[in-house]
Write an enzyme that holds these catalytic residues in place. Structure first.
Site, PDB file in Angstrom:
ATOM      1  N   ARG A   1       0.861  -1.189   0.000  1.00 46.23           N
ATOM      2  CA  ARG A   1       0.000   0.000   0.000  1.00 46.23           C
ATOM      3  C   ARG A   1       0.890   1.230   0.000  1.00 46.23           C
ATOM      4  NH1 ARG A   1      -3.217  -3.103   4.311  1.00 46.23           N
ATOM      5  NH2 ARG A   1      -1.496  -2.262   5.522  1.00 46.23           N
TER       6      ARG A   1
ATOM      7  N   ASP B   1       2.417   4.893  -0.098  1.00 41.46           N
ATOM      8  CA  ASP B   1       1.978   6.170   0.476  1.00 41.46           C
ATOM      9  C   ASP B   1       1.694   7.209  -0.607  1.00 41.46           C
ATOM     10  OD1 ASP B   1       2.438   5.346   3.135  1.00 41.46           O
ATOM     11  OD2 ASP B   1       4.572   5.809   2.932  1.00 41.46           O
TER      12      ASP B   1
ATOM     13  N   TYR C   1      12.449  -1.857  -3.738  1.00 40.89           N
ATOM     14  CA  TYR C   1      12.194  -0.431  -3.892  1.00 40.89           C
ATOM     15  C   TYR C   1      13.443   0.263  -4.429  1.00 40.89           C
ATOM     16  CZ  TYR C   1       7.981  -0.741  -0.948  1.00 40.89           C
ATOM     17  OH  TYR C   1       6.751  -1.030  -0.441  1.00 40.89           O
TER      18      TYR C   1
ATOM     19  N   ARG D   1      12.082   5.038   3.441  1.00 46.14           N
ATOM     20  CA  ARG D   1      12.311   6.490   3.476  1.00 46.14           C
ATOM     21  C   ARG D   1      13.117   6.895   4.712  1.00 46.14           C
ATOM     22  NH1 ARG D   1       6.321   8.514   2.613  1.00 46.14           N
ATOM     23  NH2 ARG D   1       7.290  10.531   3.117  1.00 46.14           N
TER      24      ARG D   1
END
Lengths: 249, 249
Positions: A52, A54, A114, A202
């Site tokens: 999911r 952001d 990622y 992040r």
């Protein structure tokens, strides 16, 4: 009605989305995809994503599970083309495949990859403003690279998750955390792991950037992991530098 | 008032601009730059670009000449930072330098380098929709590469200029026309030359793409050049794939 499980691989530009997940009154990827699915299938369908993402986060390889009604036997190629004709320009279906009935895009995933992109120049770059985190002072890539390897393996990532992360356990395994120069001016952080806590990538990038700026020693990572204290790690890197590249099954 | 000649190197995302050149009622790069220059200098200043990019065309290395008033001796670094603080997010000044008085961004240029990016996949790519020309059928890069070399050297490019091109002569020299794969799915056309006719690079790319699709023989370029007939060459590739990379002095 009978149905058949399928998975879709999605690419999207996260800039104008309030993230993946359906939210009333917000434009979300799940929202626009489910509108397109209903238009094509003639009935409401639920889409479930592997990750999911952001608000602002992009995807090149998000994976979505959906149950297609058996009544309308749509070939996969027609499904892809039909959806791409209905979806807005900032989302596209890259491919579709049928999957066994028990397939769950989220739970069946073995891992995800990622990519985080940094633009490290003294002046702004207009053409990369939507995809790169602009860092003006020069970053030293080598300490970042060495610090990143200390994140590989199984660790308690409590210090790298957001305050509102709902996960019950905080031990995760990262198979690869690689920092490397891309094109001139670019630094690319690749992170591959089995599962992720909220804002984990992040927060890792925010910490590595502090190391690259010399504001934090390169040997700091083991101390941060051991501390389990979010306040000790670096800031959360902005969403728009992040892209979900691939989901492994 | 006395003035001093300077040159600015600009990057911009052309998506929301009606091109470089000032046009009443339109948002242009020259328009927003002159607004910023006036705010900084306290008087109207005229900016002259090396290449008047069309609507939608991007730049990584546009060069602009400007005469700065001597009254306000602004260090170059302050000029760059001041302008970048005043400019919108889709334009940035990369660097500034003082130049001899006779400098003319356009006439003094010895050459320019453009890059054209193609995204060659069967499905749309949302993250590249602003910077790449999407071509769905597979392109064969090798014939394109070989055909491109026939454009190198001094030729009459009448067949590759737009109908409303104002240039009096049509002989131009291209030092390099290179077609090469970029990242997976990407094809990059690099064109370096002394001077260009209107839409020349985009018309070259439109023709090379027809060759890559097998719709036109790879040996067609000499015939097109000799014909001096715009109707025989390929379509004009869309503006958003094009980027002015560098100007040589």
């Amino acid at each position: 009605m009978e149905s058949r499980a399928a998975r879709l691989t999605l690419a999207y530009d996260g800039s104008r989305f309030a993230g993946w997940q359906l939210q009333p009154g917000q434009r979300t990827v799940q929202g626009v995809l489910e509108v397109a699915l209903e238009a094509l299938a003639g009935e409401p369908l639920r889409a479930q994503a592997a990750g999911r993402t952001d608000a602002g986060v992009h995807a090149e390889g998000q994976v979505v599970g959906v149950r297609l009604p058996e009544g309308r036997r749509l070939p996969l190629k027609a499904l892809v083309q039909g959806l791409n004709g209905l979806l807005p320009e900032d989302v596209a279906v890259r491919e579709a495949a049928f999957v066994p009935d028990g397939f769950d895009a989220r739970r069946s995933a073995r891992g995800k990859r990622y990519r985080y992109r940094i633009w490290n120049r003294a002046t702004r770059c207009p053409l990369r403003r939507g995809t790169h985190w602009q860092i003006f002072p020069p970053l030293d890539c080598e300490p970042m690279r060495r610090a990143a390897t200390a994140l590989e393996g199984e660790h308690d990532f409590q210090a790298f998750r957001s305050a509102d992360c709902p996960a019950k356990t905080t031990v995760r395994r990262l198979d690869r955390v690689a920092v490397a120069p891309g094109e001139p001016g670019e630094i690319v952080v690749e992170v591959r792991g089995t599962a992720f806590l909220k804002h984990m990538v992040r927060n890792v990038v925010g910490t590595l950037v502090e190391i690259g700026r010399g504001k934090r020693p390169e040997g700091d990572v083991p101390r941060l992991l051991a501390s389990r204290d979010r306040r000790l790690a670096g800031p959360t890197a902005p969403a728009h530098g992040l892209c979900l590249m691939e989901v492994y099954y």
